[in-house]
Design a protein around this motif. Structure first.
Motif, short mmCIF file in Angstrom:
data_model
loop_
_atom_site.label_atom_id
_atom_site.label_comp_id
_atom_site.label_asym_id
_atom_site.label_seq_id
_atom_site.Cartn_x
_atom_site.Cartn_y
_atom_site.Cartn_z
N LYS A 1 84.73 22.31 19.32
CA LYS A 1 84.77 22.16 20.67
C LYS A 1 84.55 20.66 21.21
O LYS A 1 85.94 21.07 22.85
N ARG A 2 83.96 20.41 20.58
CA ARG A 2 84.85 18.23 21.77
C ARG A 2 85.77 18.03 21.18
O ARG A 2 86.66 17.92 22.41
N LYS A 3 86.62 18.17 20.61
CA LYS A 3 87.92 18.24 19.66
C LYS A 3 88.63 19.05 21.22
O LYS A 3 89.86 17.61 21.92
N VAL A 4 88.92 20.14 20.93
CA VAL A 4 89.27 21.25 22.15
C VAL A 4 89.66 20.57 23.62
O VAL A 4 90.22 19.81 24.37
N ASP A 5 88.29 19.99 24.04
CA ASP A 5 87.92 19.59 25.18
C ASP A 5 88.68 18.15 25.39
O ASP A 5 88.64 17.95 26.64
N THR A 6 88.87 17.57 24.20
CA THR A 6 89.43 16.46 24.82
C THR A 6 90.83 15.87 24.84
O THR A 6 90.64 15.13 25.63
N ASN A 7 91.43 17.08 24.88
CA ASN A 7 92.32 16.59 24.70
C ASN A 7 92.87 17.05 25.87
O ASN A 7 92.73 17.75 26.78
N GLU A 8 94.32 16.11 25.74
CA GLU A 8 94.46 15.71 27.53
C GLU A 8 95.61 17.30 27.59
O GLU A 8 95.04 16.88 28.86
N LYS A 9 96.13 17.53 27.47
CA LYS A 9 96.67 18.37 28.04
C LYS A 9 95.94 19.70 28.19
O LYS A 9 96.50 20.30 29.35
N MET A 10 94.47 20.31 27.27
CA MET A 10 93.73 20.99 28.06
C MET A 10 93.14 20.37 28.53
O MET A 10 92.43 20.99 29.89
N GLN A 11 92.68 19.00 28.79
CA GLN A 11 91.85 18.28 30.58
C GLN A 11 92.88 18.85 31.40
O GLN A 11 92.76 19.04 32.81
N ASN A 12 94.26 18.68 31.63
CA ASN A 12 95.63 18.68 32.23
C ASN A 12 94.95 20.14 32.98
O ASN A 12 95.64 20.45 34.38
N LEU A 13 95.61 21.00 32.10
CA LEU A 13 95.22 22.18 32.54
C LEU A 13 94.45 23.00 32.89
O LEU A 13 93.92 23.72 34.15
N ARG A 14 93.12 22.31 32.88
CA ARG A 14 91.67 22.71 33.55
C ARG A 14 91.71 22.16 34.93
O ARG A 14 90.95 22.97 35.43
N GLN A 15 92.31 20.95 35.09
CA GLN A 15 92.55 20.05 36.54
C GLN A 15 93.10 21.25 37.08
O GLN A 15 93.11 21.20 38.25
N ALA A 16 94.53 21.75 36.62
CA ALA A 16 95.09 22.29 37.71
C ALA A 16 94.17 23.94 37.48
O ALA A 16 94.67 24.13 39.30
N GLN A 17 93.98 24.03 36.99
CA GLN A 17 93.16 25.78 36.91
C GLN A 17 91.80 25.51 37.85
O GLN A 17 92.84 26.07 39.05
N THR A 18 91.27 24.44 38.05
CA THR A 18 90.06 24.38 39.15
C THR A 18 91.04 24.37 40.74
O THR A 18 90.73 24.61 41.50
N THR A 19 92.34 24.12 40.67
CA THR A 19 92.81 23.40 42.02
C THR A 19 93.58 24.08 42.46
O THR A 19 93.59 25.20 43.53
N LEU A 20 94.13 25.26 41.99
CA LEU A 20 94.94 26.28 42.06
C LEU A 20 93.36 27.54 41.81
O LEU A 20 93.93 28.77 43.26
N GLN A 21 92.53 27.33 41.78
CA GLN A 21 91.75 28.80 42.31
C GLN A 21 91.19 28.60 42.97
O GLN A 21 90.74 29.06 44.43
N SER A 22 90.71 26.85 43.85
CA SER A 22 90.64 26.71 44.97
C SER A 22 91.39 26.80 46.21
O SER A 22 91.06 27.18 46.97
N LEU A 23 93.26 26.73 45.79
CA LEU A 23 93.44 26.81 47.64
C LEU A 23 93.38 28.72 46.83
O LEU A 23 93.78 29.09 47.96
N LEU A 24 93.66 29.32 45.80
CA LEU A 24 93.36 30.72 45.71
C LEU A 24 92.27 31.01 46.76
O LEU A 24 92.08 32.03 47.61
N SER A 25 91.37 30.67 46.73
CA SER A 25 89.74 30.80 47.47
C SER A 25 89.86 30.15 48.90
O SER A 25 89.29 31.25 49.98
N ASP A 26 90.46 29.65 49.55
CA ASP A 26 90.80 28.98 50.41
C ASP A 26 92.28 30.46 51.46
O ASP A 26 91.88 30.83 52.27
N LEU A 27 93.05 30.39 50.63
CA LEU A 27 93.62 31.86 51.14
C LEU A 27 92.89 33.07 51.02
O LEU A 27 93.13 33.76 52.08
N ALA A 28 92.15 33.54 50.23
CA ALA A 28 90.52 34.07 50.34
C ALA A 28 90.43 34.72 51.46
O ALA A 28 89.91 35.43 52.22
#
Length: 145
Positions: free
Chosen positions: A82-109
């Motif tokens: 899990k640590r290996k997956v979580d510290t992967n830069e591409k995984m971190q970028n994806l999670r950050q982008a998901q959180t940003t998108l979720q925030s935008l969707l929440s604002d829209l809702a």
């Protein structure tokens, strides 16, 4: 009873336009790029698959952790993977982008619900967003109406 008339079709078209416009936002493009980078990384996909397999094996055996030392070792393997997956830069970028998108969707809702009523609570499903307590009997918008 649902009445199908021209206004229903207009509403459907407006929803389609909203979705299309949402996917054109810079934040949505960043998410799409991060998702594609995540999916195209073969080593990361193998790491994620290994983590899922290890976690499933551990979940099946976790009740015996006190009695079987190999289950403790399996838990260590799960955490290390899990640590290996979580510290992967591409995984971190994806999670950050998901959180940003979720925030935008929440604002829209929230904006859409405010058109109907300011009393409608939209659960933002974000870890640090404000949460309201569940309604008490007689306090929700339907029972007040």
């Amino acid at each position: 009873m649902l009445i199908i008339d021209e206004s229903l079709f207009e509403l459907e078209d407006a929803a389609d336009d909203l979705v299309a416009a949402f996917w054109e936002l810079p934040e949505a493009k960043i998410y799409q790029n991060a998702l594609q980078a995540f999916e195209n990384d073969g080593q990361l996909q193998e790491d994620v698959s290994l983590f899922v397999a290890l976690r499933e094996r551990f979940e099946e055996q976790k009740d015996y952790i006190k009695f079987r030392p190999e289950v403790r070792e399996l838990k260590k393997q799960v955490l290390a993977q899990k640590r290996k997956v979580d510290t992967n830069e591409k995984m971190q970028n994806l999670r950050q982008a998901q959180t940003t998108l979720q925030s935008l969707l929440s604002d829209l809702a929230q904006d859409l619900s405010n058109v109907v009523s300011e009393d409608i609570f939209v659960d933002r499903a974000l870890p640090f967003s404000p949460h309201k307590r569940p309604h008490k009997p007689g306090e929700n918008i339907i029972e007040r109406g």
